[in-house]
Design a protein around this motif. Structure first.
Motif, PDB file in Angstrom:
ATOM      1  N   LEU A 148      -4.899  -6.913  -1.478  1.00 46.36           N
ATOM      2  CA  LEU A 148      -5.373  -6.880  -2.859  1.00 46.36           C
ATOM      3  C   LEU A 148      -4.466  -7.723  -3.753  1.00 46.36           C
ATOM      4  O   LEU A 148      -4.948  -8.449  -4.638  1.00 46.36           O
ATOM      5  CB  LEU A 148      -5.414  -5.442  -3.374  1.00 46.36           C
ATOM      6  N   ALA A 149      -3.162  -7.627  -3.523  1.00 49.66           N
ATOM      7  CA  ALA A 149      -2.232  -8.386  -4.356  1.00 49.66           C
ATOM      8  C   ALA A 149      -2.401  -9.885  -4.164  1.00 49.66           C
ATOM      9  O   ALA A 149      -2.235 -10.666  -5.116  1.00 49.66           O
ATOM     10  CB  ALA A 149      -0.796  -7.977  -4.039  1.00 49.66           C
ATOM     11  N   ALA A 150      -2.752 -10.297  -2.927  1.00 50.35           N
ATOM     12  CA  ALA A 150      -2.840 -11.725  -2.623  1.00 50.35           C
ATOM     13  C   ALA A 150      -4.225 -12.304  -2.869  1.00 50.35           C
ATOM     14  O   ALA A 150      -4.349 -13.495  -3.202  1.00 50.35           O
ATOM     15  CB  ALA A 150      -2.440 -11.971  -1.163  1.00 50.35           C
ATOM     16  N   GLY A 151      -5.272 -11.503  -2.738  1.00 43.76           N
ATOM     17  CA  GLY A 151      -6.621 -12.059  -2.773  1.00 43.76           C
ATOM     18  C   GLY A 151      -7.435 -11.745  -4.000  1.00 43.76           C
ATOM     19  O   GLY A 151      -8.341 -12.513  -4.358  1.00 43.76           O
ATOM     20  N   ALA A 152      -7.148 -10.637  -4.663  1.00 48.47           N
ATOM     21  CA  ALA A 152      -7.952 -10.262  -5.829  1.00 48.47           C
ATOM     22  C   ALA A 152      -7.607 -11.161  -7.016  1.00 48.47           C
ATOM     23  O   ALA A 152      -6.529 -11.752  -7.086  1.00 48.47           O
ATOM     24  CB  ALA A 152      -7.711  -8.800  -6.176  1.00 48.47           C
TER      25      ALA A 152
ATOM     26  N   MET B 275      -2.294  -3.156 -11.371  1.00 45.81           N
ATOM     27  CA  MET B 275      -1.437  -3.594 -10.273  1.00 45.81           C
ATOM     28  C   MET B 275      -0.523  -4.705 -10.748  1.00 45.81           C
ATOM     29  O   MET B 275      -0.974  -5.750 -11.214  1.00 45.81           O
ATOM     30  CB  MET B 275      -2.278  -4.117  -9.103  1.00 45.81           C
ATOM     31  N   GLY B 276       0.775  -4.483 -10.623  1.00 46.14           N
ATOM     32  CA  GLY B 276       1.731  -5.528 -10.921  1.00 46.14           C
ATOM     33  C   GLY B 276       2.172  -6.217  -9.639  1.00 46.14           C
ATOM     34  O   GLY B 276       1.494  -6.154  -8.611  1.00 46.14           O
ATOM     35  N   ASP B 277       3.315  -6.869  -9.682  1.00 42.38           N
ATOM     36  CA  ASP B 277       3.875  -7.455  -8.469  1.00 42.38           C
ATOM     37  C   ASP B 277       4.263  -6.351  -7.505  1.00 42.38           C
ATOM     38  O   ASP B 277       4.709  -5.270  -7.906  1.00 42.38           O
ATOM     39  CB  ASP B 277       5.108  -8.301  -8.813  1.00 42.38           C
ATOM     40  N   LEU B 278       4.111  -6.626  -6.217  1.00 45.66           N
ATOM     41  CA  LEU B 278       4.417  -5.614  -5.207  1.00 45.66           C
ATOM     42  C   LEU B 278       5.874  -5.178  -5.266  1.00 45.66           C
ATOM     43  O   LEU B 278       6.207  -4.050  -4.893  1.00 45.66           O
ATOM     44  CB  LEU B 278       4.090  -6.156  -3.814  1.00 45.66           C
ATOM     45  N   GLU B 279       6.759  -6.080  -5.730  1.00 49.40           N
ATOM     46  CA  GLU B 279       8.169  -5.732  -5.852  1.00 49.40           C
ATOM     47  C   GLU B 279       8.395  -4.617  -6.870  1.00 49.40           C
ATOM     48  O   GLU B 279       9.427  -3.935  -6.846  1.00 49.40           O
ATOM     49  CB  GLU B 279       8.997  -6.953  -6.265  1.00 49.40           C
ATOM     50  N   GLY B 280       7.437  -4.420  -7.753  1.00 51.23           N
ATOM     51  CA  GLY B 280       7.596  -3.419  -8.805  1.00 51.23           C
ATOM     52  C   GLY B 280       6.994  -2.072  -8.472  1.00 51.23           C
ATOM     53  O   GLY B 280       7.073  -1.141  -9.288  1.00 51.23           O
ATOM     54  N   HIS B 281       6.380  -1.921  -7.298  1.00 49.58           N
ATOM     55  CA  HIS B 281       5.771  -0.648  -6.910  1.00 49.58           C
ATOM     56  C   HIS B 281       6.631   0.037  -5.847  1.00 49.58           C
ATOM     57  O   HIS B 281       7.029  -0.592  -4.854  1.00 49.58           O
ATOM     58  CB  HIS B 281       4.364  -0.864  -6.363  1.00 49.58           C
ATOM     59  N   GLN B 282       6.876   1.310  -6.041  1.00 52.63           N
ATOM     60  CA  GLN B 282       7.733   2.062  -5.121  1.00 52.63           C
ATOM     61  C   GLN B 282       7.193   2.071  -3.697  1.00 52.63           C
ATOM     62  O   GLN B 282       7.941   1.956  -2.739  1.00 52.63           O
ATOM     63  CB  GLN B 282       7.875   3.507  -5.634  1.00 52.63           C
TER      64      GLN B 282
ATOM     65  N   ASN C 186     -14.775   1.599  -5.958  1.00 53.96           N
ATOM     66  CA  ASN C 186     -14.059   2.874  -5.900  1.00 53.96           C
ATOM     67  C   ASN C 186     -12.956   2.866  -4.845  1.00 53.96           C
ATOM     68  O   ASN C 186     -11.898   3.471  -5.038  1.00 53.96           O
ATOM     69  CB  ASN C 186     -15.046   4.005  -5.618  1.00 53.96           C
ATOM     70  N   ILE C 187     -13.198   2.179  -3.736  1.00 55.60           N
ATOM     71  CA  ILE C 187     -12.164   2.065  -2.715  1.00 55.60           C
ATOM     72  C   ILE C 187     -10.928   1.389  -3.286  1.00 55.60           C
ATOM     73  O   ILE C 187      -9.800   1.880  -3.146  1.00 55.60           O
ATOM     74  CB  ILE C 187     -12.691   1.273  -1.500  1.00 55.60           C
ATOM     75  N   PHE C 188     -11.133   0.258  -3.956  1.00 52.94           N
ATOM     76  CA  PHE C 188      -9.994  -0.486  -4.505  1.00 52.94           C
ATOM     77  C   PHE C 188      -9.311   0.300  -5.614  1.00 52.94           C
ATOM     78  O   PHE C 188      -8.090   0.217  -5.796  1.00 52.94           O
ATOM     79  CB  PHE C 188     -10.455  -1.846  -5.002  1.00 52.94           C
ATOM     80  N   ARG C 189     -10.082   1.052  -6.376  1.00 53.91           N
ATOM     81  CA  ARG C 189      -9.473   1.896  -7.410  1.00 53.91           C
ATOM     82  C   ARG C 189      -8.574   2.953  -6.789  1.00 53.91           C
ATOM     83  O   ARG C 189      -7.497   3.246  -7.322  1.00 53.91           O
ATOM     84  CB  ARG C 189     -10.565   2.559  -8.259  1.00 53.91           C
ATOM     85  N   MET C 190      -9.004   3.530  -5.674  1.00 50.87           N
ATOM     86  CA  MET C 190      -8.180   4.538  -5.003  1.00 50.87           C
ATOM     87  C   MET C 190      -6.877   3.941  -4.488  1.00 50.87           C
ATOM     88  O   MET C 190      -5.809   4.547  -4.585  1.00 50.87           O
ATOM     89  CB  MET C 190      -8.949   5.168  -3.838  1.00 50.87           C
ATOM     90  N   VAL C 191      -6.961   2.734  -3.927  1.00 53.55           N
ATOM     91  CA  VAL C 191      -5.751   2.059  -3.444  1.00 53.55           C
ATOM     92  C   VAL C 191      -4.788   1.835  -4.598  1.00 53.55           C
ATOM     93  O   VAL C 191      -3.574   2.113  -4.488  1.00 53.55           O
ATOM     94  CB  VAL C 191      -6.112   0.717  -2.773  1.00 53.55           C
ATOM     95  N   ALA C 192      -5.292   1.338  -5.714  1.00 53.03           N
ATOM     96  CA  ALA C 192      -4.446   1.096  -6.881  1.00 53.03           C
ATOM     97  C   ALA C 192      -3.906   2.403  -7.447  1.00 53.03           C
ATOM     98  O   ALA C 192      -2.753   2.463  -7.911  1.00 53.03           O
ATOM     99  CB  ALA C 192      -5.242   0.344  -7.943  1.00 53.03           C
ATOM    100  N   ALA C 193      -4.720   3.454  -7.409  1.00 56.10           N
ATOM    101  CA  ALA C 193      -4.267   4.756  -7.919  1.00 56.10           C
ATOM    102  C   ALA C 193      -3.114   5.292  -7.082  1.00 56.10           C
ATOM    103  O   ALA C 193      -2.167   5.885  -7.624  1.00 56.10           O
ATOM    104  CB  ALA C 193      -5.430   5.744  -7.927  1.00 56.10           C
ATOM    105  N   VAL C 194      -3.180   5.104  -5.762  1.00 48.00           N
ATOM    106  CA  VAL C 194      -2.083   5.532  -4.886  1.00 48.00           C
ATOM    107  C   VAL C 194      -0.801   4.787  -5.250  1.00 48.00           C
ATOM    108  O   VAL C 194       0.283   5.378  -5.319  1.00 48.00           O
ATOM    109  CB  VAL C 194      -2.447   5.303  -3.403  1.00 48.00           C
TER     110      VAL C 194
END
Length: 634
Positions: free
Chosen positions: A286-290, A300-307, A346-354
């Motif tokens: 998602l970070a690379a293709g969306a 969604m920010g940069d992956l470096e900023g997510h725990q 909804n799938i992508f929203r769940m991924v981002a919510a996690v």
């Protein structure tokens, strides 16, 4: 073992060395002899052998001209044809074939595959057509004896021909193919190759041009891999779940659909992964293709900023595969499978919510009263909680309540609210994130099954037959091994016992019934290892379950209990340092593995408090139509 024979002698960096016996001297008063081996690499080595045996543990006869009818090495397509079958000749033959890109070698009905870690020219349309034609000739001509080299196509073809044979012992009987091996062996790729070959054999068009249902069966792979595979220390596309695929055919051998059953998703990876590893592919895809707009809408920010994606500092793959390309494949697969736009969103929203949940942290409230929350959100967490709430379409306060408190029953009708500590709130957050991701994964699998089962209603159900394909995670030995590796290795231990039972024990019993002369083959029996793990009441798993029922059980207490129960067991090893670090060591069939007990009690409980469970249930019902198949576990 006479003078002049060619042998393999143990020792050296490659474990075995070539040589020749130069001298044999009987030992006085003993039924043994001392032999001297002149090594091809230079020097000599001495060994003791029995007068009654040609070999010993450290010296093995070679399969060379004058000593064997089939020579070891490059030309050994079936290892069972070798006169002397043992470790050094197997390793040597596999290595020689591997160096020539011959990655497949037969062992009777078993196919050994060595991962080349590169693209090899073994799966062209011409090669596929050759094995398909070879299979057809074998099917219709009992006298035909093909000469094609061992290949995974041949294994798939044999299963298909056995299933569709009009009159033999397998008449319209379903078949199964087991793909096993250590982590990184190439099991996932092998399964994809098998599925593609079976889809072509079962195509209603009779050619490599696949119809809709065949394409849908194949397109299930990118979807499952996106949500269930991850980069590990040893494998860039490691399956972190087990799956059993049934490729379903009608009575004429035409493919009508498939069904996928999954188990043991490694939920802990959602919230924790080690150095040189990644979380599940979907986060990076998602970070690379969306698009930037999509990522902004998902917060969604940069992956470096997510725990949940920054713990290891690892964000790419070593095999050169780009996450942006995988994202494009996933979108194409969703389209072929018929996923609705609302479902994908909804799938992508769940991924981002996690991801947003993972960024929620708590601080203690030193001034909290008896009836007040013990923790509160850290200031940087407030926008992340609000993002998670928006994506999940609930109020931030409801999430906060679910993560900082729980209710317990007091008496028949009264409930008491218990407020959680900072550490307990962190555990509740992780438990909720894992539960949401696991429920989403289960929905994705269920929706995929609905797509690839769509045509089955048109088939005659009584004539349905299938080829089952089991793809289970491989045996794992890492620098640090936890409860997840223990479960994976336990599953492989049971599979190894099945392998021993069917390949060795039952075959030898068949020889005895048919009065066939044969030499008994010694094979490792791992029954005692399985009993160490699961036998009640003192096995590792029963003891762990017992500890989880205790109110104040800890990882250290579990480790001490295991030391008391299992010390002295042949498959259980213990050293003073392990006691200090509360570790345990199991001697598996594939080697010794030292396991850390850190987090083992909580992971085995895998608890989600009532508030979190109800919260997850409501999210599920809000975003997706309830499905009895999936909601049954709630």
């Amino acid at each position: 073992m006479e003078e002049g024979v060619k042998v393999w002698a143990a020792g050296g960096p490659e474990l075995w060395r070539k040589g020749s016996v130069s001298k044999r001297v009987p030992e006085a008063g003993k039924k043994t002899a001392r032999i001297t081996v002149v090594l091809d690499e230079g020097g000599t080595a001495e060994f003791v052998v029995s007068d009654e045996q040609d070999e010993c543990a450290d010296v093995k006869l070679r399969n060379v001209a004058g000593q064997a009818s089939t020579l070891e090495g490059l030309g050994a397509e079936d290892l069972t044809s070798l006169t002397h079958l043992h470790e050094p000749t197997i390793l040597y033959s596999l290595n020689q074939r591997y160096q020539s890109d011959l990655i497949y070698t037969g062992v009777g009905p078993i196919l050994l595959a060595v991962n080349p870690f590169k693209r090899v020219q073994l799966y062209t349309d011409e090669i596929l057509a050759a094995y398909r034609q070879d299979g057809e000739r074998r099917h219709y001509d009992p006298e035909y004896d093909g000469t094609l080299a061992p290949h995974v196509y041949a294994i798939a073809d044999k299963a298909y021909r056995n299933m569709t044979a009009p009159s033999n012992e397998y008449e319209h009987r379903s078949q199964s193919i087991l793909v096993s091996g250590e982590s990184g062996a190439g099991k996932t790729e092998t399964c994809k190759i098998i599925v593609k070959y079976l889809a072509i054999l079962g195509s209603k068009t009779g050619s490599t041009e696949l119809g809709t249902i065949e394409q849908q069966v194949l397109e299930s792979n990118p979807i499952l891999e996106a949500f269930g595979n991850a980069r590990t220390v040893r494998n860039d596309n490691s399956s972190r779940f087990g799956k059993y695929i049934q490729i379903i055919f009608d009575g004429y051998g035409k493919l009508t659909g498939a069904q996928i059953k999954t188990f043991l998703l490694e939920k802990v990876r959602v919230v924790k992964h080690s150095a040189m590893e990644r979380n599940y592919h979907i986060f990076y895809m998602l970070a690379a293709g969306a698009s930037a707009e999509q990522r902004e809408s998902w917060a969604m920010g940069d992956l470096e900023g997510h725990q949940f994606t920054s713990q290891s500092g690892c964000y790419d793959r070593r095999d050169g595969v780009l996450d942006s390309d995988l994202y494009a494949e996933l979108i194409e697969a969703f389209s072929v499978m018929g996923f609705e736009e609302n479902g994908k969103a909804n799938i992508f929203r769940m991924v981002a919510a996690v991801l947003a949940l993972g960024d929620v942290d708590f601080v203690e409230r030193p001034d909290a009263g008896d009836e007040e929350r013990l923790t509160d959100l850290s200031e940087p967490s407030r926008p992340r909680l609000e993002a998670a709430a928006r994506l999940l379409d609930v109020s931030p306060e409801r999430i906060l309540t679910a993560l900082t408190s729980r209710k317990i029953n007091a008496g028949i009708s009264n409930q008491v609210t218990i407020y959680l500590t900072q550490e307990q709130s962190g555990h509740a957050r992780d438990a909720l994130a894992k539960a949401v991701y696991a429920a989403m994964f289960e929905w994705v699998v269920g929706r995929t099954n609905e797509c690839i089962e769509a045509k089955q209603a048109e088939a005659v159900s009584e004539d349905r037959i299938f080829i089952g394909l089991l793809d289970i995670f491989g045996f794992e030995i890492f620098t640090n091994n936890y409860f997840e590796q223990f479960l994976i290795n336990y599953a492989n231990e049971v599979l190894q016992q099945q392998f021993n039972n069917f390949v060795f024990r039952q075959e030898q019993e068949e020889y005895e019934r048919e009065k066939i002369e044969w030499n008994f083959i010694e094979f490792p029996d791992n029954k005692d290892c399985i009993e160490l793990i699961d036998k009640k009441p003192n096995g590792i798993i029963p003891t762990l379950d017992e500890q989880c029922l205790l109110g104040k059980s800890t990882d250290d207490r579990f480790a001490r209990e295991m030391y008391k129960k299992c010390e002295g067991h042949d498959r259980f090893q213990l050293a003073p340092k392990m006691r200090v670090e509360h570790k345990i060591c199991v001697r598996h069939y594939a080697g010794k593995v030292v396991y850390s007990t850190e987090g083992i009690v909580e992971k085995n409980r895998d608890t989600l408090q009532q508030e979190g469970t109800e919260f997850e249930r409501n999210i599920w019902r809000k975003f997706w139509e309830p499905s009895e198949r999936v909601l049954g576990r709630f």
